[in-house]
Scaffold this motif. Structure first.
Motif, PDB file in Angstrom:
ATOM      1  N   MET A   1       0.942  -1.020   0.036  1.00  0.00           N
ATOM      2  CA  MET A   1      -0.144   0.020   0.004  1.00  0.00           C
ATOM      3  C   MET A   1       0.885   1.215   0.162  1.00  0.00           C
ATOM      4  SD  MET A   1      -2.637   1.122   2.826  1.00  0.00           S
ATOM      5  CE  MET A   1      -4.177   1.456   2.049  1.00  0.00           C
ATOM      6  N   THR A   2       0.672   2.114  -0.806  1.00  0.00           N
ATOM      7  CA  THR A   2       1.260   3.383  -0.913  1.00  0.00           C
ATOM      8  C   THR A   2       0.818   4.369   0.020  1.00  0.00           C
ATOM      9  OG1 THR A   2       1.654   3.050  -3.277  1.00  0.00           O
ATOM     10  CG2 THR A   2       2.068   5.391  -2.645  1.00  0.00           C
ATOM     11  N   LEU A   3       2.027   4.793   0.796  1.00  0.00           N
ATOM     12  CA  LEU A   3       1.561   5.747   1.876  1.00  0.00           C
ATOM     13  C   LEU A   3       1.936   7.142   1.239  1.00  0.00           C
ATOM     14  CD1 LEU A   3       2.909   3.899   4.881  1.00  0.00           C
ATOM     15  CD2 LEU A   3       0.667   3.963   4.033  1.00  0.00           C
ATOM     16  N   SER A   4       0.831   7.870   0.725  1.00  0.00           N
ATOM     17  CA  SER A   4       1.106   9.192   0.090  1.00  0.00           C
ATOM     18  C   SER A   4      -0.322   9.934  -0.180  1.00  0.00           C
ATOM     19  CB  SER A   4       1.679   8.998  -1.492  1.00  0.00           C
ATOM     20  OG  SER A   4       0.700   8.511  -2.156  1.00  0.00           O
ATOM     21  N   HIS A   5      -0.062  11.320  -0.159  1.00  0.00           N
ATOM     22  CA  HIS A   5      -1.183  12.038  -0.554  1.00  0.00           C
ATOM     23  C   HIS A   5      -0.724  13.466  -1.218  1.00  0.00           C
ATOM     24  CE1 HIS A   5      -5.198  13.739   0.723  1.00  0.00           C
ATOM     25  NE2 HIS A   5      -4.613  14.851   0.797  1.00  0.00           N
ATOM     26  N   SER A   6      -1.737  14.031  -1.929  1.00  0.00           N
ATOM     27  CA  SER A   6      -1.173  15.355  -2.617  1.00  0.00           C
ATOM     28  C   SER A   6      -1.982  16.549  -2.333  1.00  0.00           C
ATOM     29  CB  SER A   6      -1.489  14.978  -4.289  1.00  0.00           C
ATOM     30  OG  SER A   6      -0.771  14.040  -4.761  1.00  0.00           O
ATOM     31  N   ILE A   7      -1.260  17.516  -2.163  1.00  0.00           N
ATOM     32  CA  ILE A   7      -1.697  18.764  -1.525  1.00  0.00           C
ATOM     33  C   ILE A   7      -1.239  19.830  -2.586  1.00  0.00           C
ATOM     34  CG2 ILE A   7      -1.985  20.503   0.093  1.00  0.00           C
ATOM     35  CD1 ILE A   7      -1.674  18.322   2.216  1.00  0.00           C
ATOM     36  N   ARG A   8      -2.181  20.416  -3.368  1.00  0.00           N
ATOM     37  CA  ARG A   8      -1.798  21.522  -4.101  1.00  0.00           C
ATOM     38  C   ARG A   8      -0.609  21.287  -5.140  1.00  0.00           C
ATOM     39  NH1 ARG A   8      -1.025  26.515   0.031  1.00  0.00           N
ATOM     40  NH2 ARG A   8      -3.225  26.528   0.831  1.00  0.00           N
ATOM     41  N   GLY A   9      -0.856  20.063  -5.650  1.00  0.00           N
ATOM     42  CA  GLY A   9       0.067  19.383  -6.687  1.00  0.00           C
ATOM     43  C   GLY A   9       1.193  18.832  -6.278  1.00  0.00           C
ATOM     44  N   VAL A  10       1.657  18.959  -4.911  1.00  0.00           N
ATOM     45  CA  VAL A  10       2.812  18.345  -4.417  1.00  0.00           C
ATOM     46  C   VAL A  10       2.371  16.963  -3.645  1.00  0.00           C
ATOM     47  CG1 VAL A  10       4.650  18.565  -2.751  1.00  0.00           C
ATOM     48  CG2 VAL A  10       3.738  20.464  -4.004  1.00  0.00           C
ATOM     49  N   THR A  11       3.191  15.960  -4.137  1.00  0.00           N
ATOM     50  CA  THR A  11       2.641  14.460  -3.472  1.00  0.00           C
ATOM     51  C   THR A  11       3.816  14.360  -2.380  1.00  0.00           C
ATOM     52  OG1 THR A  11       1.878  13.763  -5.444  1.00  0.00           O
ATOM     53  CG2 THR A  11       2.408  12.079  -3.906  1.00  0.00           C
ATOM     54  N   TYR A  12       3.307  13.930  -1.119  1.00  0.00           N
ATOM     55  CA  TYR A  12       3.977  13.567  -0.157  1.00  0.00           C
ATOM     56  C   TYR A  12       3.916  12.072   0.120  1.00  0.00           C
ATOM     57  CZ  TYR A  12       3.697  18.824   0.803  1.00  0.00           C
ATOM     58  OH  TYR A  12       4.006  20.069   0.824  1.00  0.00           O
ATOM     59  N   THR A  13       5.136  11.579   0.015  1.00  0.00           N
ATOM     60  CA  THR A  13       5.204   9.976   0.091  1.00  0.00           C
ATOM     61  C   THR A  13       5.934   9.397   1.564  1.00  0.00           C
ATOM     62  OG1 THR A  13       5.191   9.789  -2.285  1.00  0.00           O
ATOM     63  CG2 THR A  13       5.957   7.938  -0.985  1.00  0.00           C
ATOM     64  N   PHE A  14       5.333   8.706   2.284  1.00  0.00           N
ATOM     65  CA  PHE A  14       5.849   8.195   3.469  1.00  0.00           C
ATOM     66  C   PHE A  14       6.438   6.836   3.319  1.00  0.00           C
ATOM     67  CE2 PHE A  14       2.415  11.539   4.057  1.00  0.00           C
ATOM     68  CZ  PHE A  14       3.329  12.382   4.473  1.00  0.00           C
ATOM     69  N   GLY A  15       7.448   6.523   3.796  1.00  0.00           N
ATOM     70  CA  GLY A  15       8.126   5.225   3.530  1.00  0.00           C
ATOM     71  C   GLY A  15       7.480   4.288   4.331  1.00  0.00           C
ATOM     72  N   ASN A  16       7.290   4.388   5.486  1.00  0.00           N
ATOM     73  CA  ASN A  16       6.509   3.214   6.387  1.00  0.00           C
ATOM     74  C   ASN A  16       5.625   3.791   7.582  1.00  0.00           C
ATOM     75  OD1 ASN A  16       8.231   4.169   8.185  1.00  0.00           O
ATOM     76  ND2 ASN A  16       9.959   2.708   7.698  1.00  0.00           N
ATOM     77  N   LEU A  17       5.133   2.939   8.201  1.00  0.00           N
ATOM     78  CA  LEU A  17       4.269   3.501   9.155  1.00  0.00           C
ATOM     79  C   LEU A  17       4.653   4.081  10.190  1.00  0.00           C
ATOM     80  CD1 LEU A  17       1.146   3.410  10.158  1.00  0.00           C
ATOM     81  CD2 LEU A  17       1.494   1.282  11.250  1.00  0.00           C
ATOM     82  N   ARG A  18       5.993   3.824  10.755  1.00  0.00           N
ATOM     83  CA  ARG A  18       6.826   4.663  11.440  1.00  0.00           C
ATOM     84  C   ARG A  18       7.073   6.065  10.981  1.00  0.00           C
ATOM     85  NH1 ARG A  18      11.956   1.918  12.339  1.00  0.00           N
ATOM     86  NH2 ARG A  18      10.454   0.321  13.589  1.00  0.00           N
ATOM     87  N   ASP A  19       7.406   6.299   9.656  1.00  0.00           N
ATOM     88  CA  ASP A  19       7.596   7.621   9.415  1.00  0.00           C
ATOM     89  C   ASP A  19       6.440   8.414   9.281  1.00  0.00           C
ATOM     90  OD1 ASP A  19       9.084   9.723   7.917  1.00  0.00           O
ATOM     91  OD2 ASP A  19       8.410   8.927   5.959  1.00  0.00           O
ATOM     92  N   LEU A  20       5.366   7.689   8.649  1.00  0.00           N
ATOM     93  CA  LEU A  20       4.023   8.374   8.866  1.00  0.00           C
ATOM     94  C   LEU A  20       3.559   8.936  10.069  1.00  0.00           C
ATOM     95  CD1 LEU A  20       1.271   9.056   7.083  1.00  0.00           C
ATOM     96  CD2 LEU A  20       0.544   6.866   7.777  1.00  0.00           C
ATOM     97  N   LEU A  21       3.576   8.036  11.133  1.00  0.00           N
ATOM     98  CA  LEU A  21       3.289   8.630  12.535  1.00  0.00           C
ATOM     99  C   LEU A  21       4.022   9.813  13.038  1.00  0.00           C
ATOM    100  CD1 LEU A  21       2.440   4.816  14.166  1.00  0.00           C
ATOM    101  CD2 LEU A  21       0.888   7.025  13.519  1.00  0.00           C
ATOM    102  N   ALA A  22       5.480   9.514  12.665  1.00  0.00           N
ATOM    103  CA  ALA A  22       6.198  10.842  13.244  1.00  0.00           C
ATOM    104  C   ALA A  22       5.949  12.170  12.422  1.00  0.00           C
ATOM    105  CB  ALA A  22       7.655  10.308  13.014  1.00  0.00           C
ATOM    106  N   LYS A  23       5.562  12.142  11.165  1.00  0.00           N
ATOM    107  CA  LYS A  23       5.266  13.167  10.490  1.00  0.00           C
ATOM    108  C   LYS A  23       4.012  13.754  10.845  1.00  0.00           C
ATOM    109  CE  LYS A  23       8.947  12.849   7.322  1.00  0.00           C
ATOM    110  NZ  LYS A  23      10.240  13.093   8.029  1.00  0.00           N
ATOM    111  N   ALA A  24       2.932  12.854  11.192  1.00  0.00           N
ATOM    112  CA  ALA A  24       1.700  13.290  11.505  1.00  0.00           C
ATOM    113  C   ALA A  24       1.351  13.782  13.048  1.00  0.00           C
ATOM    114  CB  ALA A  24       0.621  12.019  11.413  1.00  0.00           C
ATOM    115  N   SER A  25       2.330  13.763  13.936  1.00  0.00           N
ATOM    116  CA  SER A  25       2.466  14.236  15.214  1.00  0.00           C
ATOM    117  C   SER A  25       2.395  15.699  15.158  1.00  0.00           C
ATOM    118  CB  SER A  25       3.192  13.334  16.131  1.00  0.00           C
ATOM    119  OG  SER A  25       4.753  13.662  15.703  1.00  0.00           O
ATOM    120  N   PRO A  26       2.053  16.285  16.384  1.00  0.00           N
ATOM    121  CA  PRO A  26       2.352  17.636  16.429  1.00  0.00           C
ATOM    122  C   PRO A  26       3.806  18.031  16.669  1.00  0.00           C
ATOM    123  CG  PRO A  26       0.579  16.840  18.004  1.00  0.00           C
ATOM    124  CD  PRO A  26       1.321  15.723  17.187  1.00  0.00           C
TER     125      PRO A  26
END
Length: 74
Positions: A1-26
């Motif tokens: 499963m690809t962990l990515s999302h686009s905002i204003r034409g920029v796609t942000y991709t996250f390598g794994n769940l650990r990276d995703l959780l770190a980037k999503a936290s305050p």
């Protein structure tokens, strides 16, 4: 499963769940010093969108912290 999302034409991709959780936290100064936090508010929002759409099974399938087998005293 690809962990990515686009905002204003920029796609942000996250390598794994650990990276995703770190980037999503305050933002926290320790996370920033360690290089774990999102580079921008947009990246943090993108991570939160990905996290919101992630099925529970993904959390159960991917280990975030490796558990060491330790012998307990006694």
């Amino acid at each position: 499963m690809t962990l990515s999302h686009s905002i204003r034409g920029v796609t942000y991709t996250f390598g794994n769940l650990r990276d995703l959780l770190a980037k999503a936290s305050p933002p926290r100064s320790g996370d920033e010093l360690a290089g774990l936090s999102a580079a921008s508010a947009e990246e943090r929002v993108a991570a939160r969108f990905v996290l919101a759409d992630l099925p529970l099974g993904h959390f159960l399938a991917e280990a975030i912290i490796r558990m060491n087998r330790m012998k307990l005293p006694g």
